[in-house]
Design a protein around this motif. Sequence first.
Motif, PDB file in Angstrom:
ATOM      1  N   GLY A   1       0.720  -1.244   0.110  1.00 56.82           N
ATOM      2  CA  GLY A   1       0.036  -0.091   0.061  1.00 56.82           C
ATOM      3  C   GLY A   1       0.600   1.248  -0.065  1.00 56.82           C
ATOM      4  N   GLY A   2       1.939   1.332  -0.646  1.00 55.21           N
ATOM      5  CA  GLY A   2       2.821   2.734  -0.767  1.00 55.21           C
ATOM      6  C   GLY A   2       3.783   2.609   0.382  1.00 55.21           C
ATOM      7  N   ARG A   3       4.049   1.669   1.154  1.00 56.94           N
ATOM      8  CA  ARG A   3       4.972   1.903   2.058  1.00 56.94           C
ATOM      9  C   ARG A   3       6.436   1.275   1.506  1.00 56.94           C
ATOM     10  NH1 ARG A   3       0.487  -0.068   4.771  1.00 56.94           N
ATOM     11  NH2 ARG A   3      -0.458   1.976   5.728  1.00 56.94           N
ATOM     12  N   LEU A   4       7.353   1.801   2.261  1.00 58.17           N
ATOM     13  CA  LEU A   4       8.770   1.513   1.864  1.00 58.17           C
ATOM     14  C   LEU A   4       9.206   0.418   2.656  1.00 58.17           C
ATOM     15  CD1 LEU A   4       9.911   4.977   0.829  1.00 58.17           C
ATOM     16  CD2 LEU A   4       9.080   3.256  -0.820  1.00 58.17           C
ATOM     17  N   GLY A   5      10.474  -0.175   2.324  1.00 58.28           N
ATOM     18  CA  GLY A   5      11.084  -1.372   3.332  1.00 58.28           C
ATOM     19  C   GLY A   5      12.017  -0.687   4.276  1.00 58.28           C
ATOM     20  N   CYS A   6      12.624   0.229   3.710  1.00 62.24           N
ATOM     21  CA  CYS A   6      13.698   0.890   4.655  1.00 62.24           C
ATOM     22  C   CYS A   6      14.109   2.353   3.974  1.00 62.24           C
ATOM     23  CB  CYS A   6      14.752  -0.208   4.791  1.00 62.24           C
ATOM     24  SG  CYS A   6      15.871  -0.299   3.253  1.00 62.24           S
ATOM     25  N   PRO A   7      15.073   2.930   4.979  1.00 55.95           N
ATOM     26  CA  PRO A   7      15.389   4.390   4.435  1.00 55.95           C
ATOM     27  C   PRO A   7      16.070   4.287   3.161  1.00 55.95           C
ATOM     28  CG  PRO A   7      16.039   3.725   7.100  1.00 55.95           C
ATOM     29  CD  PRO A   7      15.557   2.541   6.236  1.00 55.95           C
ATOM     30  N   GLU A   8      16.636   3.115   3.088  1.00 51.97           N
ATOM     31  CA  GLU A   8      17.704   3.090   1.675  1.00 51.97           C
ATOM     32  C   GLU A   8      16.528   3.050   0.284  1.00 51.97           C
ATOM     33  OE1 GLU A   8      20.710   3.495   1.236  1.00 51.97           O
ATOM     34  OE2 GLU A   8      20.930   2.802  -1.025  1.00 51.97           O
ATOM     35  N   CYS A   9      15.478   2.426   0.558  1.00 50.56           N
ATOM     36  CA  CYS A   9      14.266   2.355  -0.258  1.00 50.56           C
ATOM     37  C   CYS A   9      14.424   3.861  -1.147  1.00 50.56           C
ATOM     38  CB  CYS A   9      13.089   1.874   0.010  1.00 50.56           C
ATOM     39  SG  CYS A   9      12.887   0.180   0.433  1.00 50.56           S
ATOM     40  N   TYR A  10      14.435   5.079  -0.345  1.00 51.71           N
ATOM     41  CA  TYR A  10      14.151   6.249  -0.813  1.00 51.71           C
ATOM     42  C   TYR A  10      15.161   6.724  -1.948  1.00 51.71           C
ATOM     43  CZ  TYR A  10      10.645   7.816   2.353  1.00 51.71           C
ATOM     44  OH  TYR A  10       9.450   8.155   3.206  1.00 51.71           O
ATOM     45  N   ARG A  11      16.482   5.955  -1.527  1.00 53.14           N
ATOM     46  CA  ARG A  11      17.488   6.140  -2.973  1.00 53.14           C
ATOM     47  C   ARG A  11      16.970   5.189  -3.910  1.00 53.14           C
ATOM     48  NH1 ARG A  11      22.485   8.061  -0.343  1.00 53.14           N
ATOM     49  NH2 ARG A  11      21.994   6.733   1.472  1.00 53.14           N
ATOM     50  N   THR A  12      16.749   3.894  -3.632  1.00 50.76           N
ATOM     51  CA  THR A  12      16.445   2.921  -4.603  1.00 50.76           C
ATOM     52  C   THR A  12      15.308   3.171  -5.705  1.00 50.76           C
ATOM     53  OG1 THR A  12      17.011   1.388  -3.124  1.00 50.76           O
ATOM     54  CG2 THR A  12      16.087   0.531  -5.081  1.00 50.76           C
ATOM     55  N   PHE A  13      14.234   3.766  -5.091  1.00 46.52           N
ATOM     56  CA  PHE A  13      13.185   4.187  -5.975  1.00 46.52           C
ATOM     57  C   PHE A  13      12.950   5.505  -6.026  1.00 46.52           C
ATOM     58  CE2 PHE A  13      11.869   0.323  -3.434  1.00 46.52           C
ATOM     59  CZ  PHE A  13      12.178  -0.541  -4.430  1.00 46.52           C
ATOM     60  N   GLU A  14      14.074   6.228  -6.081  1.00 52.61           N
ATOM     61  CA  GLU A  14      14.057   7.786  -6.338  1.00 52.61           C
ATOM     62  C   GLU A  14      13.212   8.439  -7.220  1.00 52.61           C
ATOM     63  OE1 GLU A  14      15.197  11.811  -6.581  1.00 52.61           O
ATOM     64  OE2 GLU A  14      15.730  10.371  -7.986  1.00 52.61           O
ATOM     65  N   PRO A  15      13.369   7.765  -8.422  1.00 54.32           N
ATOM     66  CA  PRO A  15      12.711   8.494  -9.681  1.00 54.32           C
ATOM     67  C   PRO A  15      11.032   8.384  -9.291  1.00 54.32           C
ATOM     68  CG  PRO A  15      14.103   6.917 -10.583  1.00 54.32           C
ATOM     69  CD  PRO A  15      14.075   6.655  -8.982  1.00 54.32           C
ATOM     70  N   MET A  16      10.670   7.341  -8.872  1.00 56.12           N
ATOM     71  CA  MET A  16       9.396   7.062  -8.514  1.00 56.12           C
ATOM     72  C   MET A  16       8.698   7.966  -7.509  1.00 56.12           C
ATOM     73  SD  MET A  16       7.660   3.229  -7.801  1.00 56.12           S
ATOM     74  CE  MET A  16       7.998   3.162  -6.041  1.00 56.12           C
TER      75      MET A  16
ATOM     76  N   ALA B   1       6.409  11.192  -7.309  1.00 55.13           N
ATOM     77  CA  ALA B   1       4.961  11.236  -6.195  1.00 55.13           C
ATOM     78  C   ALA B   1       5.083  12.306  -5.363  1.00 55.13           C
ATOM     79  CB  ALA B   1       5.031   9.935  -5.506  1.00 55.13           C
ATOM     80  N   LEU B   2       6.028  12.766  -4.743  1.00 57.92           N
ATOM     81  CA  LEU B   2       6.463  13.657  -3.716  1.00 57.92           C
ATOM     82  C   LEU B   2       5.642  15.160  -4.374  1.00 57.92           C
ATOM     83  CD1 LEU B   2       9.598  13.029  -1.985  1.00 57.92           C
ATOM     84  CD2 LEU B   2       7.556  12.725  -0.985  1.00 57.92           C
ATOM     85  N   GLY B   3       6.085  15.490  -5.503  1.00 57.92           N
ATOM     86  CA  GLY B   3       5.529  16.731  -6.066  1.00 57.92           C
ATOM     87  C   GLY B   3       4.236  16.899  -6.313  1.00 57.92           C
ATOM     88  N   ARG B   4       3.372  15.761  -6.294  1.00 60.30           N
ATOM     89  CA  ARG B   4       2.059  15.423  -6.361  1.00 60.30           C
ATOM     90  C   ARG B   4       1.456  15.831  -4.957  1.00 60.30           C
ATOM     91  NH1 ARG B   4       0.658  10.980  -8.438  1.00 60.30           N
ATOM     92  NH2 ARG B   4       2.711  10.399  -8.750  1.00 60.30           N
ATOM     93  N   PHE B   5       1.955  15.124  -3.961  1.00 60.79           N
ATOM     94  CA  PHE B   5       0.914  15.043  -2.771  1.00 60.79           C
ATOM     95  C   PHE B   5       1.516  15.934  -1.595  1.00 60.79           C
ATOM     96  CE2 PHE B   5       3.335  11.935  -0.594  1.00 60.79           C
ATOM     97  CZ  PHE B   5       3.627  10.877  -1.668  1.00 60.79           C
ATOM     98  N   GLN B   6       2.825  16.629  -1.877  1.00 62.02           N
ATOM     99  CA  GLN B   6       3.353  17.332  -0.746  1.00 62.02           C
ATOM    100  C   GLN B   6       3.550  18.933  -1.321  1.00 62.02           C
ATOM    101  OE1 GLN B   6       3.725  16.180   2.181  1.00 62.02           O
ATOM    102  NE2 GLN B   6       4.823  13.924   2.451  1.00 62.02           N
ATOM    103  N   ARG B   7       3.465  19.636  -0.505  1.00 62.10           N
ATOM    104  CA  ARG B   7       3.590  21.237  -0.799  1.00 62.10           C
ATOM    105  C   ARG B   7       4.820  21.532  -1.337  1.00 62.10           C
ATOM    106  NH1 ARG B   7      -0.473  24.865   1.140  1.00 62.10           N
ATOM    107  NH2 ARG B   7       1.019  26.446   1.473  1.00 62.10           N
ATOM    108  N   GLY B   8       6.115  20.914  -1.030  1.00 55.97           N
ATOM    109  CA  GLY B   8       7.148  21.235  -1.431  1.00 55.97           C
ATOM    110  C   GLY B   8       7.991  19.864  -1.617  1.00 55.97           C
ATOM    111  N   THR B   9       9.341  19.781  -2.227  1.00 56.93           N
ATOM    112  CA  THR B   9       9.965  18.791  -2.239  1.00 56.93           C
ATOM    113  C   THR B   9      11.494  18.626  -1.363  1.00 56.93           C
ATOM    114  OG1 THR B   9      10.934  19.723  -4.076  1.00 56.93           O
ATOM    115  CG2 THR B   9       9.101  18.328  -4.583  1.00 56.93           C
TER     116      THR B   9
END
Lengths: 354, 200
Positions: B95-110, B114-122
């Motif tokens: 459901g959109g959860r990541l596995g660990c902090p490193e996932c932010y790097r691994t799935f960075e493009p994706m 997404a952040l640009g769409r649902f957060q006020r800033g990046t």
Amino acid sequence: MDPQIERLLGNPVSFLADSGPDEDIAISSRIRLARNLAGRPFPSAASDEALCEVCGLVSDAASASGALGCPECFAFEPETLTPLEREILFERRLASRDFLARNGGTRLLVSNDESCSIMINEEDQLRIQALRPGFQLEAVWEEIDKLDDELGSRLDYAFDERLGFLTSCPTNVGTGMRASVMLHLPGLVLSGRIGPTIQGVNKLNLAVRGIFGEGTDNRGNLFQVSNQSTLGESEMQILERLSNVIGQLIAYEKNAREQLIAQDQFSILDHVGRSYGLLRHAYKLSSEEALNSLSGVRIGVDLGMFNSIDIKKVNELFIAINPAHLQLSAGRELSAAERNVCRAALCREKLKQA
Amino acid sequence: MLCDVCKKNEATIHIKEVHNGKVVASNLCGECAREKEAKGEFGTLGFNLAEVLFNLGKLSASMGQADSQQEETRGEELPACPVCGWTVGKVRESGGRLGCPECYRTFEPMISEALGRFQRGTIHLGKRPKSAGQGCASTLRFELERRRRELEELIRREEYEEAAVCRDRINQLKKELEKCDHPAPPAAEPEKETGDGSAD
């Protein structure tokens, strides 16, 4: 009964029993921070051992720093509690249902006055919460900021210079902060203005929802307003934006009440009187009926219609009439029909000397 | 447009699905989407929050035809996370959860899309953990860095008045930092108010 739950039940629920600013309309202010530890999997990807290790690390950090008054704080292992006891923690807003439904590897630390808590291994490894009566987000922020610093000086948080605090779901990344205020808005509901108001607030990127469960449910005319975005603004900016809107909502609500009274005071008096009558004389009360009637009595209290009912008494009933609280005070499991009878008896008793 | 479920909140998630050749549209607010997701109601429709957040899978508002072959594999060219082993498929499952902090790097493009769409800033403009850098210069440097990002954000949002305030603060911080790095001799002439609010 679990001895800690028993002790908890003896506590007045501090966010409801104490006074706070704007308490006539704002019931409570809450902030929660999502934190994780660097180099460790988030709870949904963690093995049982990894979960257990995190429980230990966070508990140790809390004890060593004295956060939450630990080690003398409450420390619940949800899997050792009965379903009813777990539900008590939910009804007192100390833990989420998701958290309580997890199969082990979780721990809940709660300060003795229940104002602060840490869910260990919810969606994130730490969900730190601070809760105070009335509208005082700034004071809540000061408290949770300090708590976060105390823990953060002993734990290595997963943090990225650009993305901030890294959370299991990217909807929380950045500040990891969700701030909310619970508001009692009967004036806006009765005057039919709640819909447009909620739409307006949504446009400002803030979420509004009924506080009992599902999105559409506004039983008791209670609403929770919270920030949706957690990234791109500092905590203070988010809180300021939220506080401005809450301040306006409080003003709208006051305005709506004044107008209702000016237009047709007997309708309001009738609403309050009927609500009180129901609570005072009914022998069966569903949860919805009780909540809506309590909302009516709360308006009466704000209007000074009752001599011996104060807001605290009404607030406490908002918790005490919930299913798990009713059943534990009855000392046994009750069917829905039995709960309605118990709920009515409790309300009659508590509101006897108005 | 209001959410189809609660009819109260603004719908921020718009989904069009092709079912047996028919296009089914639904418009949801974030809260209701999450709730539906939590209850597993999206399962029968064949999508979940991860797909909504990250634009994964069959979901695509612009898709009139079921070009599913290509859509199904969206994001799946990304490798598995080297730390926790999670794949895009696993992120979707959870459901959109990541596995660990490193996932932010691994799935960075994706994620950054997404952040640009649902957060006020990046960019993070909030607090830093206690462990990250203390002391006069580092505190100032941190604030300077943060203000620079803030300025970027403010300009992006076209909030020019606040941007001007932010720019002034940046200039002030630069001066203070210079003083910090090259402390003036004790007998230096009294400077005009520098304000001591530099610490966060």
